[in-house]
Design a protein around this motif. Structure first.
Motif, short mmCIF file in Angstrom:
data_model
loop_
_atom_site.label_atom_id
_atom_site.label_comp_id
_atom_site.label_asym_id
_atom_site.label_seq_id
_atom_site.Cartn_x
_atom_site.Cartn_y
_atom_site.Cartn_z
N ARG A 1 0.88 -1.17 -0.18
CA ARG A 1 0.23 0.05 -0.15
C ARG A 1 1.04 0.87 -0.27
NH1 ARG A 1 -5.44 -1.11 0.84
NH2 ARG A 1 -5.66 1.40 1.49
N ASN A 2 2.49 1.50 -0.58
CA ASN A 2 2.92 2.41 -0.78
C ASN A 2 2.97 2.83 -2.45
OD1 ASN A 2 4.90 4.71 -0.69
ND2 ASN A 2 6.37 3.22 0.36
N LYS A 3 1.91 3.70 -2.89
CA LYS A 3 2.50 3.44 -4.04
C LYS A 3 3.54 5.10 -4.86
CE LYS A 3 -0.59 8.60 -3.16
NZ LYS A 3 -2.33 9.12 -3.53
N ASP A 4 4.47 5.42 -4.00
CA ASP A 4 5.85 5.97 -3.78
C ASP A 4 7.09 4.77 -4.04
OD1 ASP A 4 4.79 8.51 -4.33
OD2 ASP A 4 5.13 8.71 -1.81
N SER A 5 6.42 3.65 -5.11
CA SER A 5 6.92 2.45 -5.71
C SER A 5 6.82 2.59 -6.93
CB SER A 5 6.18 1.31 -4.98
OG SER A 5 6.15 1.11 -3.95
N GLY A 6 8.88 2.18 -7.53
CA GLY A 6 8.75 2.23 -9.26
C GLY A 6 7.69 1.61 -9.65
N VAL A 7 7.16 0.34 -9.29
CA VAL A 7 5.96 -0.99 -10.08
C VAL A 7 4.63 -0.89 -8.99
CG1 VAL A 7 5.51 -2.70 -10.46
CG2 VAL A 7 7.66 -1.61 -10.97
N VAL A 8 3.73 -0.50 -8.64
CA VAL A 8 2.60 -0.39 -8.32
C VAL A 8 1.98 -1.91 -8.82
CG1 VAL A 8 0.34 0.88 -6.96
CG2 VAL A 8 2.45 1.58 -8.18
N TYR A 9 1.60 -2.79 -8.07
CA TYR A 9 0.66 -4.05 -8.51
C TYR A 9 -1.08 -3.62 -7.63
CZ TYR A 9 -0.16 -9.26 -9.89
OH TYR A 9 -0.43 -10.24 -10.09
N VAL A 10 -1.81 -3.84 -8.58
CA VAL A 10 -2.91 -3.67 -7.67
C VAL A 10 -3.77 -4.98 -8.76
CG1 VAL A 10 -2.99 -1.56 -7.55
CG2 VAL A 10 -3.24 -1.40 -9.99
N PRO B 1 -13.13 2.29 -6.59
CA PRO B 1 -13.52 3.28 -7.73
C PRO B 1 -13.17 3.19 -9.21
CG PRO B 1 -13.17 3.97 -5.36
CD PRO B 1 -12.55 2.88 -6.16
N VAL B 2 -14.03 4.13 -10.22
CA VAL B 2 -13.63 4.50 -11.16
C VAL B 2 -12.29 5.99 -10.71
CG1 VAL B 2 -13.99 6.06 -13.50
CG2 VAL B 2 -15.42 4.18 -12.53
N SER B 3 -13.17 7.27 -9.67
CA SER B 3 -12.26 8.15 -9.14
C SER B 3 -10.93 7.94 -8.81
CB SER B 3 -12.71 8.57 -7.86
OG SER B 3 -13.32 8.00 -7.21
N ARG B 4 -10.12 6.76 -8.04
CA ARG B 4 -9.26 6.02 -7.88
C ARG B 4 -8.75 5.55 -8.52
NH1 ARG B 4 -5.16 5.58 -6.38
NH2 ARG B 4 -4.86 4.20 -4.60
N ARG B 5 -9.36 5.22 -9.36
CA ARG B 5 -8.40 4.35 -10.62
C ARG B 5 -7.68 5.27 -11.16
NH1 ARG B 5 -10.98 -1.20 -13.04
NH2 ARG B 5 -11.89 -1.73 -10.56
N LEU B 6 -8.63 7.01 -11.50
CA LEU B 6 -7.69 7.57 -12.61
C LEU B 6 -6.86 8.43 -11.19
CD1 LEU B 6 -11.26 9.78 -13.61
CD2 LEU B 6 -9.24 8.05 -15.10
N GLU B 7 -7.08 8.58 -10.08
CA GLU B 7 -6.16 9.28 -9.59
C GLU B 7 -4.98 8.57 -9.45
OE1 GLU B 7 -5.46 9.75 -4.83
OE2 GLU B 7 -7.62 9.28 -5.13
N LEU B 8 -4.91 7.31 -9.42
CA LEU B 8 -3.53 6.22 -10.03
C LEU B 8 -2.89 6.65 -10.99
CD1 LEU B 8 -1.94 4.22 -7.99
CD2 LEU B 8 -3.88 2.29 -9.30
N ILE B 9 -3.59 6.58 -12.05
CA ILE B 9 -2.65 6.31 -12.89
C ILE B 9 -1.90 8.01 -13.50
CG2 ILE B 9 -3.61 7.60 -15.53
CD1 ILE B 9 -6.09 5.06 -15.52
N ARG B 10 -3.19 8.90 -12.81
CA ARG B 10 -2.15 10.62 -12.74
C ARG B 10 -0.62 10.38 -11.39
NH1 ARG B 10 -7.32 12.54 -13.30
NH2 ARG B 10 -7.59 12.58 -10.78
N TYR B 11 -1.33 10.01 -10.54
CA TYR B 11 -0.06 9.96 -9.40
C TYR B 11 1.17 9.13 -9.91
CZ TYR B 11 2.36 9.99 -5.73
OH TYR B 11 2.95 10.27 -4.30
N ALA B 12 0.84 7.35 -10.39
CA ALA B 12 2.12 7.11 -11.63
C ALA B 12 2.35 8.11 -12.15
CB ALA B 12 1.28 5.60 -11.59
N LEU C 1 5.43 2.05 -12.98
CA LEU C 1 4.63 1.59 -13.97
C LEU C 1 3.75 0.50 -12.88
CD1 LEU C 1 4.49 -0.70 -16.68
CD2 LEU C 1 5.57 -2.44 -15.37
N ILE C 2 2.24 0.74 -13.26
CA ILE C 2 0.75 -0.01 -12.71
C ILE C 2 1.47 -0.60 -13.87
CG2 ILE C 2 -1.12 0.06 -12.19
CD1 ILE C 2 -0.98 2.97 -12.64
N ILE C 3 0.72 -2.39 -12.73
CA ILE C 3 0.78 -3.85 -13.01
C ILE C 3 -1.27 -4.36 -12.70
CG2 ILE C 3 1.08 -6.37 -12.98
CD1 ILE C 3 3.85 -5.22 -12.77
N GLU C 4 -1.74 -3.81 -13.89
CA GLU C 4 -3.36 -4.18 -13.47
C GLU C 4 -3.36 -5.94 -14.07
OE1 GLU C 4 -7.79 -2.72 -15.04
OE2 GLU C 4 -6.37 -2.87 -16.07
#
Length: 439
Positions: free
Chosen positions: A211-220, A233-244, A250-253
């Motif tokens: 649960r640390n989005k300040d990482s090189g890879v974010v696995y969700v 939720p969609v709002s959280r998804r958009l926030e994660l995309i912008r932050y990454a 890199l986000i691994i979905e």
């Protein structure tokens, strides 16, 4: 033969060294029951001993029950090792057989048409010429084309077959992905329960966080944020995309259980919301079909595709070629879409039935957490006994549980409806209640 003989001892005692050597191999089950011993002549030649010495050793082994002589055939190992050394009981062995399994991640027997799948497998096996060659490292091209169409229709993911990589399970795909993103150095997972994924990253030298989005890879896993099926939720998804994107992460979905969304409309994938930039999309068929069908896939973003192409030829394909051929036609004939609709109806009905059973046994005021997707719910019970002890006692009573968390006053268990028959829900809940009350 790794026997080193002490030539300084008397010849009449050399047979004892041979005897003890074979006795140890038999007791350690390096020579298995029923296996044939080397012939007297061959053993004598290898050890450079007389046939009489070897025969004396064999006769002693036979006298002590380690081997047995069969006429006109030779000497064979007995099952004495099995009788003398029973394996230690594992933590999963109990005095009582498992009657109810609330911890199962399997599938319902009625969820899959085995006779239909057998037809597609038989059809794939008839493609003799194609099966004579190794599979394509990236996955069969026609299968990737079918997947491309399928995920565009089901998840609005726009990609080409060249963007898709096939593998036997998510772990095998992560073994390909990790070397491509090794400069990221850190990876974050939602919870420590993502053991298989975190193990692979740790093996490649990544620092694993939670649960640390300040990482090189974010696995969700957006459709499986909790064990009981909460959806991001969609709002959280958009926030994660912008932050990454701002941090060049890199986000691994991992789209695990997205097919089992019952109580709300399916939300857009992170990959589609990000336009395919800096997101690796991973999907699997283990839940839709059978856990034993080990076929998963990932869609690589443009930034990673050239790196993969440089190394692609060095990888062997891990997924069954025959199963890829079968699944390709299975998808094209519309059966996977039909299977998805069938499973949604089946598991939504079973989850509702499980909820009703829990409320009936534990009362309508029972603390229950249930999400919009998945095949499980979380039940919190008053219990001063540690969760590990509850799990052990339940297992002894024939009930398998998964403990989510425990405190000094209560314990939260995850109850899965995936493979248990509906008629077992009430007796299983009653056994759980009885187990808790007796502790």
């Amino acid at each position: 033969m790794n026997l080193t003989l002490d030539r300084s001892v008397k010849k009449e005692h050399l047979y004892l060294e041979v005897y003890h050597y074979y006795k140890e191999l038999i007791l350690k089950q390096k020579l298995l029951p029923g296996s044939k011993m080397p012939s007297l002549r061959k053993c004598a030649q290898e050890l450079k001993l007389s046939r009489t010495t070897i025969e004396n050793a064999y006769l002693q082994l036979a006298a002590d029950g380690y081997i047995i002589s069969k006429a006109q055939s030779g000497y064979y190992v007995t099952d004495i090792a099995l009788k003398q050394h029973k394996p230690a009981a594992s933590e999963h062995e109990t005095l009582n057989p498992i009657r109810y399994d609330f911890a199962s991640s399997g599938v319902d027997r009625e969820s899959f048409r085995f006779e239909l799948w057998r037809r597609y497998i038989k059809s794939a096996l008839r493609q003799d010429e194609r099966l004579l060659a190794y599979g394509e490292p990236q996955g069969e091209s026609d299968f990737r084309e079918a997947l491309c169409d399928y995920i565009r229709e089901r998840r609005n993911i726009l990609c080409s077959p060249d963007d898709i990589v096939i593998g036997a399970g998510v772990q095998s795909l992560l073994h390909i992905l990790c070397p491509l993103v090794k400069e990221k150095q850190t990876v974050s997972f939602p919870t420590p329960s993502f053991i298989q994924g975190s193990t692979v990253f740790r093996d490649y030298g990544f620092e694993v966080r939670y649960r640390n989005k300040d990482s090189g890879v974010v696995y969700v896993s957006p459709a499986h944020m909790t064990k009981w099926g909460e959806i991001m939720p969609v709002s959280r998804r958009l926030e994660l995309i912008r932050y990454a994107a701002a941090r060049d992460s890199l986000i691994i979905e991992d789209d695990f259980e997205n097919e089992f969304v019952y109580l709300q409309k399916p939300t857009p994938s992170l990959f589609s919301l990000a336009g395919g930039q800096n997101v690796v999309y991973i999907g699997s068929f283990s839940r839709l079909l059978l856990p034993s069908i080990r076929i998963s896939f990932m869609v690589l973003p443009p930034s990673l595709l050239p790196l993969y192409k440089e190394k692609a030829a060095s990888y062997n394909q891990t997924a069954s070629k025959a199963e890829q051929i079968a699944l390709c036609q299975f998808i094209r004939d519309g059966h996977l879409a039909a299977q998805t609709r069938k499973l949604r109806r089946l598991y939504s009905a079973k989850l509702k039935q499980l909820l009703e059973a829990v409320q009936k046994v534990f009362g309508i005021n029972a603390r229950i957490q249930i999400g919009a997707a998945g095949t499980s719910l979380a039940l919190t019970l008053p219990c001063s006994t540690p969760g590990a002890q509850l799990k052990k006692q339940a297992l002894a009573n024939g009930l398998r549980l998964q403990i989510l968390k425990d405190t000094e006053q209560e314990v939260t268990v995850i109850l899965s409806c995936s493979s248990m028959p509906g008629e077992d829900f009430i007796p299983a809940c009653e056994l759980l209640k009885e187990t808790v009350e007796t502790l």
